[in-house]
Design an enzyme around this catalytic site. Sequence first.
Site, PDB file in Angstrom:
ATOM      1  N   THR A 151      -2.312 -29.016 -23.244  1.00 25.60           N
ATOM      2  CA  THR A 151      -3.011 -27.972 -23.831  1.00 25.60           C
ATOM      3  C   THR A 151      -3.156 -27.945 -25.119  1.00 25.60           C
ATOM      4  N   GLU A 433      -1.094 -24.521 -15.303  1.00 23.81           N
ATOM      5  CA  GLU A 433      -1.369 -25.407 -14.189  1.00 23.81           C
ATOM      6  C   GLU A 433      -2.576 -25.353 -13.842  1.00 23.81           C
TER       7      GLU A 433
HETATM    8  C1  LIG Z   1      10.786 -28.542 -10.254  1.00 23.27           C
HETATM    9  C2  LIG Z   1      11.849 -27.619 -10.943  1.00 23.27           C
HETATM   10  C3  LIG Z   1      11.308 -26.528 -11.652  1.00 23.27           C
HETATM   11  C4  LIG Z   1      12.693 -25.782 -12.426  1.00 23.27           C
HETATM   12  C5  LIG Z   1      12.212 -24.883 -13.300  1.00 23.27           C
HETATM   13  C6  LIG Z   1      12.242 -23.522 -12.708  1.00 23.27           C
HETATM   14  C7  LIG Z   1      11.243 -22.652 -13.248  1.00 23.27           C
HETATM   15  C8  LIG Z   1      11.480 -21.179 -12.834  1.00 23.27           C
HETATM   16  C9  LIG Z   1      10.216 -20.242 -13.332  1.00 23.27           C
HETATM   17  C10 LIG Z   1       9.875 -19.504 -12.100  1.00 23.27           C
HETATM   18  C11 LIG Z   1       8.233 -19.516 -11.893  1.00 23.27           C
HETATM   19  C12 LIG Z   1       7.959 -19.095 -10.776  1.00 23.27           C
HETATM   20  C13 LIG Z   1       7.843 -20.087  -9.901  1.00 23.27           C
HETATM   21  C14 LIG Z   1       7.045 -21.252 -10.265  1.00 23.27           C
HETATM   22  C15 LIG Z   1       7.605 -22.518  -9.616  1.00 23.27           C
HETATM   23  C16 LIG Z   1       8.256 -23.553 -10.448  1.00 23.27           C
HETATM   24  C17 LIG Z   1       6.826 -24.108 -11.446  1.00 23.27           C
HETATM   25  C18 LIG Z   1       7.552 -24.919 -12.529  1.00 23.27           C
HETATM   26  C19 LIG Z   1       7.273 -24.168 -13.938  1.00 23.27           C
HETATM   27  C20 LIG Z   1       6.272 -24.603 -14.816  1.00 23.27           C
HETATM   28  C21 LIG Z   1       6.098 -23.851 -15.967  1.00 23.27           C
HETATM   29  C22 LIG Z   1       4.679 -23.844 -16.579  1.00 23.27           C
HETATM   30  C23 LIG Z   1       4.124 -25.071 -17.059  1.00 23.27           C
HETATM   31  C24 LIG Z   1       2.741 -25.216 -17.220  1.00 23.27           C
HETATM   32  C25 LIG Z   1       2.029 -26.289 -17.701  1.00 23.27           C
HETATM   33  C26 LIG Z   1       0.629 -26.569 -17.558  1.00 23.27           C
HETATM   34  O1  LIG Z   1       0.111 -25.366 -17.785  1.00 23.27           O
HETATM   35  S1  LIG Z   1       0.320 -28.163 -17.983  1.00 23.27           S
HETATM   36  C27 LIG Z   1      -1.606 -27.911 -18.313  1.00 23.27           C
HETATM   37  C28 LIG Z   1      -2.349 -27.461 -16.887  1.00 23.27           C
HETATM   38  N1  LIG Z   1      -3.667 -27.682 -17.112  1.00 23.27           N
HETATM   39  C29 LIG Z   1      -4.621 -27.809 -16.210  1.00 23.27           C
HETATM   40  O2  LIG Z   1      -4.318 -27.682 -15.081  1.00 23.27           O
HETATM   41  C30 LIG Z   1      -6.001 -28.029 -16.742  1.00 23.27           C
HETATM   42  C31 LIG Z   1      -7.090 -27.469 -15.723  1.00 23.27           C
HETATM   43  N2  LIG Z   1      -7.989 -28.392 -15.588  1.00 23.27           N
HETATM   44  C32 LIG Z   1      -8.118 -29.525 -14.918  1.00 23.27           C
HETATM   45  O3  LIG Z   1      -7.519 -30.052 -14.064  1.00 23.27           O
HETATM   46  C33 LIG Z   1      -9.563 -30.358 -14.994  1.00 23.27           C
HETATM   47  O4  LIG Z   1     -10.132 -30.040 -16.560  1.00 23.27           O
HETATM   48  C34 LIG Z   1     -10.532 -30.009 -13.924  1.00 23.27           C
HETATM   49  C35 LIG Z   1     -10.158 -30.499 -12.722  1.00 23.27           C
HETATM   50  C36 LIG Z   1     -10.827 -28.412 -14.080  1.00 23.27           C
HETATM   51  C37 LIG Z   1     -11.968 -30.631 -14.339  1.00 23.27           C
HETATM   52  O5  LIG Z   1     -11.779 -31.909 -14.573  1.00 23.27           O
HETATM   53  P1  LIG Z   1     -12.746 -33.111 -14.980  1.00 23.27           P
HETATM   54  O6  LIG Z   1     -13.693 -32.327 -16.186  1.00 23.27           O
HETATM   55  O7  LIG Z   1     -12.167 -34.213 -15.702  1.00 23.27           O
HETATM   56  O8  LIG Z   1     -13.355 -33.425 -13.872  1.00 23.27           O
HETATM   57  P2  LIG Z   1     -14.591 -32.888 -12.996  1.00 23.27           P
HETATM   58  O9  LIG Z   1     -14.622 -31.371 -12.767  1.00 23.27           O
HETATM   59  O10 LIG Z   1     -15.790 -33.260 -13.463  1.00 23.27           O
HETATM   60  O11 LIG Z   1     -14.689 -33.447 -11.551  1.00 23.27           O
HETATM   61  C38 LIG Z   1     -14.772 -34.636 -11.489  1.00 23.27           C
HETATM   62  C39 LIG Z   1     -14.090 -35.451 -10.135  1.00 23.27           C
HETATM   63  O12 LIG Z   1     -12.782 -35.466 -10.442  1.00 23.27           O
HETATM   64  C40 LIG Z   1     -11.849 -34.788  -9.342  1.00 23.27           C
HETATM   65  N3  LIG Z   1     -10.702 -34.362  -9.856  1.00 23.27           N
HETATM   66  C41 LIG Z   1     -10.519 -33.345 -10.667  1.00 23.27           C
HETATM   67  N4  LIG Z   1      -9.116 -33.066 -10.943  1.00 23.27           N
HETATM   68  C42 LIG Z   1      -8.642 -33.905  -9.963  1.00 23.27           C
HETATM   69  C43 LIG Z   1      -7.152 -34.214  -9.786  1.00 23.27           C
HETATM   70  N5  LIG Z   1      -6.242 -33.450 -10.379  1.00 23.27           N
HETATM   71  N6  LIG Z   1      -6.753 -35.154  -8.585  1.00 23.27           N
HETATM   72  C44 LIG Z   1      -7.967 -35.950  -7.998  1.00 23.27           C
HETATM   73  N7  LIG Z   1      -9.406 -35.684  -8.402  1.00 23.27           N
HETATM   74  C45 LIG Z   1      -9.608 -34.731  -9.182  1.00 23.27           C
HETATM   75  C46 LIG Z   1     -13.010 -33.582  -8.927  1.00 23.27           C
HETATM   76  O13 LIG Z   1     -12.664 -33.182  -7.661  1.00 23.27           O
HETATM   77  C47 LIG Z   1     -14.302 -34.224  -8.990  1.00 23.27           C
HETATM   78  O14 LIG Z   1     -14.442 -35.061  -7.857  1.00 23.27           O
HETATM   79  P3  LIG Z   1     -16.017 -35.254  -7.254  1.00 23.27           P
HETATM   80  O15 LIG Z   1     -16.741 -35.809  -8.439  1.00 23.27           O
HETATM   81  O16 LIG Z   1     -15.859 -36.341  -5.944  1.00 23.27           O
HETATM   82  O17 LIG Z   1     -16.142 -34.044  -6.924  1.00 23.27           O
HETATM   83  C1  LIG Z   2       3.453 -19.128 -19.386  1.00 28.16           C
HETATM   84  C2  LIG Z   2       2.508 -20.351 -19.733  1.00 28.16           C
HETATM   85  C3  LIG Z   2       3.010 -21.683 -20.243  1.00 28.16           C
HETATM   86  C4  LIG Z   2       2.244 -22.734 -20.102  1.00 28.16           C
HETATM   87  N1  LIG Z   2       2.876 -23.967 -20.289  1.00 28.16           N
HETATM   88  C5  LIG Z   2       2.263 -25.049 -20.639  1.00 28.16           C
HETATM   89  C6  LIG Z   2       2.966 -26.323 -20.846  1.00 28.16           C
HETATM   90  O1  LIG Z   2       4.113 -26.273 -20.735  1.00 28.16           O
HETATM   91  N2  LIG Z   2       2.072 -27.364 -21.197  1.00 28.16           N
HETATM   92  C7  LIG Z   2       1.050 -27.402 -21.345  1.00 28.16           C
HETATM   93  O2  LIG Z   2       0.168 -28.303 -21.862  1.00 28.16           O
HETATM   94  N3  LIG Z   2       0.228 -26.321 -21.223  1.00 28.16           N
HETATM   95  C8  LIG Z   2       0.833 -25.089 -20.754  1.00 28.16           C
HETATM   96  N4  LIG Z   2       0.180 -23.760 -20.550  1.00 28.16           N
HETATM   97  C9  LIG Z   2      -1.211 -23.517 -21.116  1.00 28.16           C
HETATM   98  C10 LIG Z   2      -2.102 -23.339 -19.839  1.00 28.16           C
HETATM   99  O3  LIG Z   2      -2.235 -24.745 -18.998  1.00 28.16           O
HETATM  100  C11 LIG Z   2      -3.624 -23.015 -20.280  1.00 28.16           C
HETATM  101  O4  LIG Z   2      -3.382 -21.773 -20.529  1.00 28.16           O
HETATM  102  C12 LIG Z   2      -4.382 -23.138 -19.041  1.00 28.16           C
HETATM  103  O5  LIG Z   2      -4.655 -24.301 -18.680  1.00 28.16           O
HETATM  104  C13 LIG Z   2      -5.848 -22.298 -19.358  1.00 28.16           C
HETATM  105  O6  LIG Z   2      -6.318 -22.795 -20.588  1.00 28.16           O
HETATM  106  P1  LIG Z   2      -6.954 -21.851 -21.662  1.00 28.16           P
HETATM  107  O7  LIG Z   2      -5.472 -21.032 -21.931  1.00 28.16           O
HETATM  108  O8  LIG Z   2      -7.279 -22.475 -22.879  1.00 28.16           O
HETATM  109  O9  LIG Z   2      -7.962 -20.938 -21.321  1.00 28.16           O
HETATM  110  P2  LIG Z   2      -9.533 -21.359 -21.146  1.00 28.16           P
HETATM  111  O10 LIG Z   2      -9.468 -22.748 -20.519  1.00 28.16           O
HETATM  112  O11 LIG Z   2     -10.041 -21.258 -22.582  1.00 28.16           O
HETATM  113  O12 LIG Z   2     -10.084 -20.465 -19.986  1.00 28.16           O
HETATM  114  C14 LIG Z   2     -10.207 -19.090 -20.580  1.00 28.16           C
HETATM  115  C15 LIG Z   2     -10.740 -18.326 -19.418  1.00 28.16           C
HETATM  116  O13 LIG Z   2     -12.092 -18.954 -19.321  1.00 28.16           O
HETATM  117  C16 LIG Z   2     -12.634 -19.085 -18.060  1.00 28.16           C
HETATM  118  N5  LIG Z   2     -13.184 -20.342 -17.566  1.00 28.16           N
HETATM  119  C17 LIG Z   2     -12.679 -21.469 -18.313  1.00 28.16           C
HETATM  120  N6  LIG Z   2     -13.277 -22.471 -17.815  1.00 28.16           N
HETATM  121  C18 LIG Z   2     -14.012 -22.190 -16.826  1.00 28.16           C
HETATM  122  C19 LIG Z   2     -14.692 -22.735 -15.713  1.00 28.16           C
HETATM  123  N7  LIG Z   2     -15.054 -24.134 -15.645  1.00 28.16           N
HETATM  124  N8  LIG Z   2     -15.504 -22.106 -14.867  1.00 28.16           N
HETATM  125  C20 LIG Z   2     -15.504 -20.636 -15.014  1.00 28.16           C
HETATM  126  N9  LIG Z   2     -14.396 -20.035 -15.804  1.00 28.16           N
HETATM  127  C21 LIG Z   2     -13.951 -20.617 -16.790  1.00 28.16           C
HETATM  128  C22 LIG Z   2     -11.732 -18.505 -17.140  1.00 28.16           C
HETATM  129  O14 LIG Z   2     -11.715 -17.236 -16.935  1.00 28.16           O
HETATM  130  C23 LIG Z   2     -10.411 -18.527 -18.040  1.00 28.16           C
HETATM  131  O15 LIG Z   2      -9.413 -17.994 -17.836  1.00 28.16           O
HETATM  132  C24 LIG Z   2       0.919 -22.661 -20.349  1.00 28.16           C
HETATM  133  C25 LIG Z   2       0.272 -21.414 -20.144  1.00 28.16           C
HETATM  134  C26 LIG Z   2       1.134 -20.079 -19.870  1.00 28.16           C
HETATM  135  C27 LIG Z   2       0.505 -18.875 -19.893  1.00 28.16           C
END
Ligand SMILES: CCCCCCCCCCCCCCCCCCCCCCC/C=C/C(=O)SCCNC(=O)CCNC(=O)[C@H](O)C(C)(C)COP(=O)(O)OP(=O)(O)OC[C@H]1O[C@@H](n2cnc3c(N)ncnc32)[C@H](O)[C@@H]1OP(=O)(O)O
Ligand SMILES: Cc1cc2nc3c(=O)[nH]c(=O)nc-3n(C[C@H](O)[C@H](O)[C@H](O)COP(=O)(O)OP(=O)(O)OC[C@H]3O[C@@H](n4cnc5c(N)ncnc54)[C@H](O)[C@@H]3O)c2cc1C
Length: 615
Positions: A151, A433
């Site tokens: 991110t 995620e």
């Molecule tokens: C394990 C031990 C843990 C120990 C630690 C303990 C912690 C305790 C804490 C307690 C908390 C509560 C408990 C929780 C449980 C533990 C969790 C662990 C803790 C984690 C901490 C937080 C960490 C956070 C990290 C992050 O946030 S990382 C960043 C995450 N970001 C995202 O997810 C971004 C989201 N966006 C996307 O995925 C993509 O942009 C999109 C999918 C939305 C769009 O992608 P894109 O534009 O490239 O694709 P299209 O929309 O054009 O689709 C094209 C086709 O591709 C297919 N597709 C898309 N994605 C995928 C995929 N992933 N795999 C396969 N195919 C995929 C689409 O389906 C389309 O297909 P089609 O064309 O056939 O339709």
């Molecule tokens: C506690 C915490 C821990 C995190 N840890 C990590 C980490 O370790 N590593 C990492 O890489 N990231 C991490 N992140 C970031 C996280 O993955 C992003 O915040 C998340 O992917 C959302 O992206 P953004 O915040 O830029 O919101 P944006 O992508 O700007 O989205 C903002 C809002 O716009 C709307 N929106 C956006 N796109 C669409 C769409 N296609 N269709 C409809 N509505 C849409 C939704 O309402 C969304 O909530 C963490 C976030 C939090 C809160």
Amino acid sequence: MSAKVNDDLLTERRKCEFNVEELTNYLDGGAQATQNRRKLEDKVLSTKGLFDEVPEEYLSHKEKYENAVRKAVVYYKAMKEAEDPNQTEQERANATYRSLLHAAVFKDNSPFSLHLAMFIPAILGQADEEQKKYWMKRASKMEIIGTYAQTELGHGTFIRGLETTATYDPKTEEFVLHSPTLTAYKWWPGSLAHTANYCVVMAHLYINGKSCGIQPFIVQFRDEETHQPLPGIKLGEIGAKLGFNTVNNGFLGFDQHRIPRNRMLMKNAQVLKDGTFKRSPNSKLTYGTMVYVRVVIVNGMANQLARAVTIAVRYSAVRRQSELKPDAGEPQILDYVTQQHKLFIGIASSHAFTLTAKWLTRMYQKVTADLEKGNLDELPELHAIACCLKAVTTTDTSVLVERSRTSCGGHGYMLSSNLPQIYGLVTAACTYEGENTVLMLQTARSLVKALEQAQSGKRLSPTMSYLSEKVSSRLKWDNSIDGIVKGFRRVAYGKVESAMRSMRKYVRSGLGPEDAWNMSSVQLVAASEYTSISEADIRQLQDTYEDLLGKIRPNAVGLVDAFDFRDQILNSTLGAYDGRVYERLMEEALKSPLNAEPVNQSFHKYLKPFMQGKL
Ligand SMILES: CCCCCCCCCCCCCCCCCCCCCCC/C=C/C(=O)SCCNC(=O)CCNC(=O)[C@H](O)C(C)(C)COP(=O)(O)OP(=O)(O)OC[C@H]1O[C@@H](n2cnc3c(N)ncnc32)[C@H](O)[C@@H]1OP(=O)(O)O
Ligand SMILES: Cc1cc2nc3c(=O)[nH]c(=O)nc-3n(C[C@H](O)[C@H](O)[C@H](O)COP(=O)(O)OP(=O)(O)OC[C@H]3O[C@@H](n4cnc5c(N)ncnc54)[C@H](O)[C@@H]3O)c2cc1C
């Protein structure tokens, strides 16, 4: 001598109509797994230095972080030492699957969580064999601490819009990492600010000016000896948050930072020395780490929800309030049907999420094994299902944890109840995620494609097969489980069909497919996340439901006791096994630094002169 257990809780435990230990064993996966989990918890929780002298809510932002790092080092060593060498990997995984040991130590999550939850899985899923061997040796021994940096300040959802560039230089066989704008700075990665020294960076690869898509790179950003940021690296912390305040989420900017060619993780795509780019069999394999964590999150939600309902149900058995009948004394608030309605759904949902997590984990393991053999057939279905279940379980858990908190009145608002912190942990998962709406729309994309395939007579995958069942719209409801499932399937089918009909209507009106999709997106999310039942059936099901609440009531405390959370893991004045809530609330209140003296210095400095008109 252990403290006296609250009488109401004693009575509740006597009333229970089933064997609590049997349910605990079932949840653990057998009596041996329960024994292993308890043994692990006994060992780790007996470690000195794991718990706070002063409750962390009374520490400063900086002290909280420093204290969390101190505990993380002690905790990680204790976990390593507690591992039983005779246990199989599977037995070890079972023992930790349901254990919330880290929750006993970190109320607001650990500064090491990203190392375990994403950095290691990214290496396992994205590195080639040689890279995996080298980096896993260092990462598993904690010689290095990593995070996952995807991110950016300007982009989280739209991965293809990430601005960080990795430009290949064939002359030096290096990649040049650069943040061209402020919005390109990596922003959010846990541990990034002051804890980790390596990260997996997702960056836009360019070779000879040509875009080669988003690729993973393992990057050192702090010196291993001095921990100083390396040249060309700007680092910092992003500031205080609703929760996760000991996870050390940070920002990172690159200024023409060079890394060797072998730092691109090359399991799926490769860059040869001369700059030849070998494309991945599927560009979305790069997104694999996120799919893994979405699967882990479903199980995490089950555990966190179980913790919250345990606190709220035990408190509701102890708390007496108001008058249900004149002159009958104050009842336990658990006797109010509204309280049962608020809490029992949480117990049932936690069990449902646990079973769902086990099913999804098996699906993930099968698809991952298939990917290793080059079979990508079921990857799209895994993606769609993981998106849906991550979004639904995190949304529902956030709602149900907040409902557990508000069911405990003012004491649920106390940090010493731990319910606010559990809410902070789970509600974050609605965003990280993959933000939930975005993920539900990914699932909707698959549902629409599946319905189109069904309507053209093609076979569907098992999880989408309900879209090809010609279920009569005049389906007669009966409130058997089978009848309810059939009803849900009928309505789910109707939701997808209605969303698709809406899109076709917009296209006929002249909108392009993208605008038609956007105009129908509220329906599309609904088609993915929930199903509702027609009016006539609500009454019949409502009667059944209220009857069920009464049947659960005598077993409510037994059901939460079966989750088998120790007091240290609940970490709550309201949820302790002995039910001594009032004594514990007072004990914790007296730990407030403000109670160290009867008159605070602000009286003499401000209040007194103010009240005497001298300020
Ligand atoms: C394990 C031990 C843990 C120990 C630690 C303990 C912690 C305790 C804490 C307690 C908390 C509560 C408990 C929780 C449980 C533990 C969790 C662990 C803790 C984690 C901490 C937080 C960490 C956070 C990290 C992050 O946030 S990382 C960043 C995450 N970001 C995202 O997810 C971004 C989201 N966006 C996307 O995925 C993509 O942009 C999109 C999918 C939305 C769009 O992608 P894109 O534009 O490239 O694709 P299209 O929309 O054009 O689709 C094209 C086709 O591709 C297919 N597709 C898309 N994605 C995928 C995929 N992933 N795999 C396969 N195919 C995929 C689409 O389906 C389309 O297909 P089609 O064309 O056939 O339709
Ligand atoms: C506690 C915490 C821990 C995190 N840890 C990590 C980490 O370790 N590593 C990492 O890489 N990231 C991490 N992140 C970031 C996280 O993955 C992003 O915040 C998340 O992917 C959302 O992206 P953004 O915040 O830029 O919101 P944006 O992508 O700007 O989205 C903002 C809002 O716009 C709307 N929106 C956006 N796109 C669409 C769409 N296609 N269709 C409809 N509505 C849409 C939704 O309402 C969304 O909530 C963490 C976030 C939090 C809160």
